[in-house]
Write a protein that holds these residues in place. Structure first.
Motif, PDB file in Angstrom:
ATOM      1  N   HIS A  95       2.026   1.100  -3.966  1.00  0.00           N
ATOM      2  CA  HIS A  95       0.849   0.763  -4.780  1.00  0.00           C
ATOM      3  C   HIS A  95       1.156  -0.251  -5.875  1.00  0.00           C
ATOM      4  O   HIS A  95       0.859  -0.040  -7.050  1.00  0.00           O
ATOM      5  CB  HIS A  95       0.218   2.027  -5.365  1.00  0.00           C
TER       6      HIS A  95
ATOM      7  N   ALA B 183      -8.183  -5.992  -2.993  1.00  0.00           N
ATOM      8  CA  ALA B 183      -8.401  -4.709  -3.669  1.00  0.00           C
ATOM      9  C   ALA B 183      -7.159  -4.285  -4.437  1.00  0.00           C
ATOM     10  O   ALA B 183      -6.032  -4.505  -4.001  1.00  0.00           O
ATOM     11  CB  ALA B 183      -8.772  -3.629  -2.659  1.00  0.00           C
TER      12      ALA B 183
ATOM     13  N   CYS C  30      -6.363   1.598  -7.649  1.00  0.00           N
ATOM     14  CA  CYS C  30      -7.700   2.218  -7.709  1.00  0.00           C
ATOM     15  C   CYS C  30      -8.660   1.718  -6.631  1.00  0.00           C
ATOM     16  O   CYS C  30      -9.780   2.209  -6.531  1.00  0.00           O
ATOM     17  CB  CYS C  30      -8.313   2.010  -9.094  1.00  0.00           C
ATOM     18  N   LYS C  31      -8.240   0.739  -5.839  1.00  0.00           N
ATOM     19  CA  LYS C  31      -9.009   0.181  -4.719  1.00  0.00           C
ATOM     20  C   LYS C  31     -10.236  -0.628  -5.136  1.00  0.00           C
ATOM     21  O   LYS C  31     -11.034  -1.023  -4.303  1.00  0.00           O
ATOM     22  CB  LYS C  31      -9.434   1.267  -3.717  1.00  0.00           C
ATOM     23  N   SER C  32     -10.417  -0.895  -6.428  1.00  0.00           N
ATOM     24  CA  SER C  32     -11.538  -1.725  -6.857  1.00  0.00           C
ATOM     25  C   SER C  32     -11.228  -3.191  -6.559  1.00  0.00           C
ATOM     26  O   SER C  32     -10.067  -3.560  -6.353  1.00  0.00           O
ATOM     27  CB  SER C  32     -11.796  -1.559  -8.359  1.00  0.00           C
ATOM     28  N   HIS C  33     -12.235  -4.012  -6.518  1.00  0.00           N
ATOM     29  CA  HIS C  33     -12.053  -5.445  -6.302  1.00  0.00           C
ATOM     30  C   HIS C  33     -12.176  -6.170  -7.638  1.00  0.00           C
ATOM     31  O   HIS C  33     -12.923  -7.121  -7.789  1.00  0.00           O
ATOM     32  CB  HIS C  33     -13.065  -5.969  -5.280  1.00  0.00           C
TER      33      HIS C  33
ATOM     34  N   PRO D 215      -4.218  -2.099  -5.483  1.00  0.00           N
ATOM     35  CA  PRO D 215      -3.492  -1.085  -4.707  1.00  0.00           C
ATOM     36  C   PRO D 215      -3.515   0.296  -5.361  1.00  0.00           C
ATOM     37  O   PRO D 215      -3.210   1.285  -4.714  1.00  0.00           O
ATOM     38  CB  PRO D 215      -2.071  -1.632  -4.627  1.00  0.00           C
TER      39      PRO D 215
ATOM     40  N   VAL E 257       0.828  -1.214   0.000  1.00  0.00           N
ATOM     41  CA  VAL E 257       0.000   0.000   0.000  1.00  0.00           C
ATOM     42  C   VAL E 257       0.859   1.260   0.000  1.00  0.00           C
ATOM     43  O   VAL E 257       0.340   2.360  -0.166  1.00  0.00           O
ATOM     44  CB  VAL E 257      -0.980   0.014   1.199  1.00  0.00           C
TER      45      VAL E 257
END
Length: 133
Positions: A69, A115, A119-122, A117, A66
């Motif tokens: 990213h 998720a 855009c945090k989408s799954h 790193p 994180v």
């Protein structure tokens, strides 16, 4: 034998190539210790020396950093006869990682639960594209 894994995000289109598992060179303790950064090496050494019979498992596992990213492969050393584990740091920035792919978990299962790193989408997906040794 290790696997080459391509991980990519279907949302932001970012991709990573990671070398997971282990190779023949990791049959030697010296090579396992060399996989860990200096600040984690003493912990790995004590884990290797914990039993008279070498009872450990070493591999590179997928993880998320994180801090920088990225999806990366980090060294993971587990004691077979206990819950002890030593997880290396991100090879790109040197920070601790999160969302380590568990040994009993498939990379496909891990990618669906993790998720991105960036855009945090799954919407991460992983596929094995080759082997390494």
């Amino acid at each position: 034998m290790g696997e080459v894994i391509n991980v990519y995000c279907k949302a932001c289109k970012k991709g990573w190539q990671c070398f997971t598992g282990n190779g023949l060179q990791h049959g030697r303790k010296e090579m396992i210790l060399a996989a860990f950064p200096a600040q984690d090496r003493q912990r790995a050494e004590s884990l290797l020396a914990a039993s008279m019979i070498p009872a450990y498992d070493f591999r590179y596992g997928l993880a998320v950093c994180v801090h920088c990213h990225n999806v990366v492969a980090v060294p993971v050393l587990r004691a077979v006869d206990s819950e002890d584990i030593c997880v290396g740091r991100c090879p790109l920035c040197g920070e601790k990682t999160k969302s380590l792919c568990a040994e009993e978990q498939s990379v496909e299962e891990w990618s669906k639960k993790t998720a991105c790193p960036v855009c945090k989408s799954h919407r991460l997906r992983a596929e094995t594209v080759g082997d390494w040794d």
